[in-house]
Write a protein that holds these residues in place. Structure first.
Motif, mmCIF file in Angstrom:
data_model
loop_
_atom_site.group_PDB
_atom_site.id
_atom_site.type_symbol
_atom_site.label_atom_id
_atom_site.label_comp_id
_atom_site.label_asym_id
_atom_site.label_seq_id
_atom_site.Cartn_x
_atom_site.Cartn_y
_atom_site.Cartn_z
ATOM 1 N N VAL A 160 0.856 -1.192 0.000
ATOM 2 C CA VAL A 160 0.000 0.000 0.000
ATOM 3 C C VAL A 160 0.887 1.235 0.000
ATOM 4 O O VAL A 160 1.909 1.275 0.685
ATOM 5 N N LEU A 161 0.488 2.232 -0.784
ATOM 6 C CA LEU A 161 1.233 3.486 -0.823
ATOM 7 C C LEU A 161 0.292 4.632 -0.448
ATOM 8 O O LEU A 161 -0.760 4.792 -1.073
ATOM 9 N N VAL A 162 0.651 5.369 0.598
ATOM 10 C CA VAL A 162 -0.130 6.536 1.001
ATOM 11 C C VAL A 162 0.660 7.769 0.584
ATOM 12 O O VAL A 162 1.867 7.845 0.828
ATOM 13 N N VAL A 163 0.009 8.718 -0.086
ATOM 14 C CA VAL A 163 0.690 9.974 -0.425
ATOM 15 C C VAL A 163 -0.099 11.143 0.149
ATOM 16 O O VAL A 163 -1.324 11.108 0.197
ATOM 17 N N ASP A 164 0.628 12.158 0.623
ATOM 18 C CA ASP A 164 -0.010 13.376 1.165
ATOM 19 C C ASP A 164 0.815 14.575 0.695
ATOM 20 O O ASP A 164 1.493 15.221 1.484
ATOM 21 N N PRO A 165 0.789 14.846 -0.630
ATOM 22 C CA PRO A 165 1.698 15.854 -1.179
ATOM 23 C C PRO A 165 1.251 17.287 -0.881
ATOM 24 O O PRO A 165 0.104 17.508 -0.503
ATOM 25 N N PRO A 166 2.168 18.255 -1.072
ATOM 26 C CA PRO A 166 1.777 19.673 -0.972
ATOM 27 C C PRO A 166 0.837 20.059 -2.126
ATOM 28 O O PRO A 166 0.506 19.225 -2.965
ATOM 29 N N ARG A 167 0.448 21.327 -2.181
ATOM 30 C CA ARG A 167 -0.593 21.774 -3.116
ATOM 31 C C ARG A 167 -0.322 21.404 -4.575
ATOM 32 O O ARG A 167 -1.240 21.164 -5.338
ATOM 33 N N LYS A 168 0.947 21.349 -4.955
ATOM 34 C CA LYS A 168 1.220 21.080 -6.371
ATOM 35 C C LYS A 168 1.007 19.616 -6.766
ATOM 36 O O LYS A 168 1.133 19.262 -7.939
ATOM 37 N N GLY A 169 0.676 18.776 -5.812
ATOM 38 C CA GLY A 169 0.365 17.383 -6.133
ATOM 39 C C GLY A 169 1.600 16.516 -6.201
ATOM 40 O O GLY A 169 2.697 16.925 -5.826
ATOM 41 N N CYS A 170 1.440 15.277 -6.696
ATOM 42 C CA CYS A 170 2.552 14.325 -6.750
ATOM 43 C C CYS A 170 3.498 14.680 -7.878
ATOM 44 O O CYS A 170 3.074 15.089 -8.950
ATOM 45 N N ASP A 171 4.772 14.462 -7.625
ATOM 46 C CA ASP A 171 5.765 14.640 -8.676
ATOM 47 C C ASP A 171 5.518 13.589 -9.781
ATOM 48 O O ASP A 171 5.193 12.442 -9.506
ATOM 49 N N GLU A 172 5.701 14.017 -11.020
ATOM 50 C CA GLU A 172 5.479 13.151 -12.177
ATOM 51 C C GLU A 172 6.291 11.862 -12.103
ATOM 52 O O GLU A 172 5.824 10.782 -12.445
ATOM 53 N N HIS A 173 7.528 12.026 -11.636
ATOM 54 C CA HIS A 173 8.409 10.875 -11.564
ATOM 55 C C HIS A 173 7.919 9.860 -10.529
ATOM 56 O O HIS A 173 8.053 8.650 -10.713
ATOM 57 N N LEU A 174 7.309 10.365 -9.457
ATOM 58 C CA LEU A 174 6.739 9.463 -8.450
ATOM 59 C C LEU A 174 5.559 8.706 -9.067
ATOM 60 O O LEU A 174 5.430 7.485 -8.885
ATOM 61 N N LEU A 175 4.729 9.391 -9.830
ATOM 62 C CA LEU A 175 3.586 8.726 -10.472
ATOM 63 C C LEU A 175 4.074 7.638 -11.426
ATOM 64 O O LEU A 175 3.525 6.534 -11.468
ATOM 65 N N ARG A 176 5.147 7.948 -12.168
ATOM 66 C CA ARG A 176 5.692 6.949 -13.093
ATOM 67 C C ARG A 176 6.213 5.723 -12.349
ATOM 68 O O ARG A 176 6.036 4.588 -12.785
ATOM 69 N N THR A 177 6.848 5.988 -11.186
ATOM 70 C CA THR A 177 7.352 4.872 -10.374
ATOM 71 C C THR A 177 6.199 3.990 -9.901
ATOM 72 O O THR A 177 6.290 2.763 -9.924
ATOM 73 N N ILE A 178 5.112 4.622 -9.472
ATOM 74 C CA ILE A 178 3.937 3.864 -9.020
ATOM 75 C C ILE A 178 3.422 2.985 -10.157
ATOM 76 O O ILE A 178 3.153 1.795 -9.978
ATOM 77 N N LEU A 179 3.331 3.564 -11.358
ATOM 78 C CA LEU A 179 2.785 2.813 -12.497
ATOM 79 C C LEU A 179 3.735 1.698 -12.941
ATOM 80 O O LEU A 179 3.307 0.699 -13.504
ATOM 81 N N GLU A 180 5.014 1.870 -12.650
ATOM 82 C CA GLU A 180 5.966 0.827 -13.013
ATOM 83 C C GLU A 180 5.893 -0.361 -12.050
ATOM 84 O O GLU A 180 5.862 -1.512 -12.462
ATOM 85 N N TYR A 181 5.827 -0.071 -10.746
ATOM 86 C CA TYR A 181 5.894 -1.153 -9.756
ATOM 87 C C TYR A 181 4.533 -1.617 -9.254
ATOM 88 O O TYR A 181 4.430 -2.653 -8.603
#
Ligand code: SAH
Length: 454
Positions: free
Chosen positions: A380-401
């Motif tokens: 399970v991955l919980v994210v609580d990013p600042p106003r600008k949202g998740c970094d693109e690279h983090l989203l790509r990592t999620i979609l990869e793994y």
């Protein structure tokens, strides 16, 4: 080109929307006008004060037909003060409004019209909820003024009470303001960079009652410190900690690097959901403790842990969500970019006796891919990013793994919706969204979203 709307026009129109800063929006021949004080559903008379190419501003003159949700704002400095935006809207109306804001971005940006957005979880008493107040002090016409900034300015509105802060904060603010000159102390003069007292910060552990007062001063040398300590203790007997923070820079940042204890320990403690947190003058900590518990419980609920899961808490701050999760997970890995917050997170884990948490300082988008490359796997991955949202690279990592479950805690519905679209396109299904009202009387909205791998 001549506009349909000219400056100084007096017009009547219907309010169709409300902006983030609490202005009503009317459209005249397709041209949007922002009208502070007007509410959706109202018909109002207004005078155009300024016209720009794509939109303009107007002053509310008269409410022809009021909204059913309109209430008399209880605060005497609303709406001039920049602290609250929607006190003139009933609390029920505020919650409905916030739900609509989330629903709207789910439809428009995330293109998820079928995803349920639940009614906003609000407060029973939506006042005096803040556990922290940061009050600027200044000299004006030979008098000390203290309060909050006038909307959109850096000018202090002299205030005697703030209805979203604690009564202790009110008392400390008033007492110091009215006694400062008698003690021979000057408040800070921003223009001349002179004077002594810049800010007073009051923090209270809601669950423990422990209260800290921070006096932010321009110099370290504090001649009347004993008198000030006595004064604060005499009006707020519950105060457990008084510290001086020295900030000698010409800056908008409130606190400097050096903190000196004047009375009691330099920390207070608080509890959320049975977990104890130590808070120092400069620690980051959620400001609405009652609703924080609601928010984190929702995140925990959506994480749906059985005790066997390895979980990531990305953007973990001082580890508040991590420790909530750690009660029900096998292991929790927290990552946060501010090293001091990670120090706090480690200490908080220790204070509470957790042995199943790991914390690392760094950018989530750098650290999480590295964990995966080192062979670690997460359920399970919980994210609580600042106003600008998740970094693109983090989203790509999620979609990869592809961890099987995601819980997205968001303070900005627009970036949440943008990120949900990316996650949906990459193979996740958004199950439901639960907004939580962390900031009554303001237009901020927080939401917890649950996603599963398809
Ligand atoms: N979950 C915490 C804090 C959320 S606020 C709580 O509930 O208290 C968002 C946090 O993200 C802040 O602490 C901020 O310092 C941190 N942050 C910002 N950018 C980051 C990044 N790229 N990687 C990791 N953390 C980041």
């Amino acid at each position: 080109m001549a506009y349909a709307v000219q400056q100084n026009d007096r017009l009547i129109g219907e309010i169709i929307d409300l902006t983030h800063d609490g202005s009503g929006v009317a459209k005249i021949d397709g041209y949007p006008l922002f009208i502070p004080g007007a509410l959706p559903g109202e018909t109002v008379e207004f005078k155009v004060t300024k016209t720009l190419k794509k939109y303009g501003f107007a002053k509310l003159l008269n409410i022809v037909e009021p909204s059913e949700d309109r209430v008399e704002p209880p605060c005497p400095v609303f709406p001039e003060c920049g602290g609250c935006q929607i006190q003139h809207l009933s609390y029920e109306g505020q919650l409905e409004r916030k739900r609509k804001m989330v629903r709207d971005v789910m439809d428009r940006i995330a293109k998820l019209p079928d995803v349920p957005v639940h009614p906003v979880k609000g407060m029973e008493h939506p006042w005096r909820y803040r556990n922290k107040s940061q009050i600027p002090f200044a000299e004006r016409d030979g008098k000390v003024v203290a309060g909050f900034f006038r909307r959109g300015t850096h000018t202090i509105m002299d205030t005697e009470t703030c209805l979203i802060q604690s009564t202790e904060a009110d008392v400390v603010m008033r007492t110091i303001k009215h006694s400062l000159h008698e003690l021979g102390i000057k408040a800070y003069d921003e223009q001349k960079d002179k004077g002594f007292l810049r800010h007073v910060v009051i923090r209270k552990g809601k669950a423990t009652g422990e209260t800290m007062v921070v006096l932010v001063t321009r110099n370290r040398k504090f001649k009347k410190k004993d008198e000030v300590v006595e004064l604060i203790r005499s009006v707020v007997p519950d105060v457990t900690s008084i510290v001086q923070n020295v900030n000698d820079r010409k800056t908008n940042v409130i606190m400097g690097d050096e903190t000196v204890s004047l009375y009691g320990p330099p920390v207070i403690t608080d509890k959320i959901g049975g977990v104890t947190f130590e808070i120092s003058a400069r620690s980051f900590y959620q400001i609405n403790p009652d609703q924080t518990e609601v928010l984190y419980s929702q995140a925990l609920d959506y994480a749906n842990l059985s005790g066997n899961e390895t979980v990531i808490d990305a953007y973990c701050g001082i580890g508040t969500i991590s420790l909530f999760l750690a009660k029900q997970a096998k292991e929790v890995y927290g990552v946060e970019i501010v090293p001091q917050a990670i120090e706090d997170a480690k200490r908080n884990a220790e204070v509470n006796g957790f042995t199943n948490t790991r914390f690392e300082a760094g950018a989530a988008e750098d650290v999480i891919p590295r964990w995966y490359k080192e062979g670690k796997r997460f359920d399970v991955l919980v994210v609580d990013p600042p106003r600008k949202g998740c970094d693109e690279h983090l989203l790509r990592t999620i979609l990869e793994y592809r961890p099987k479950r995601l819980v997205y805690v968001s303070c900005n519905p627009a970036t949440l919706a943008r990120d949900l679209r990316i996650l949906e396109d990459g193979g996740y299904k958004t199950k439901e969204v639960q907004p939580v009202d962390m900031f009554p009387q303001s237009s901020h909205v927080e939401a917890v979203t649950w996603l599963e791998l398809r």
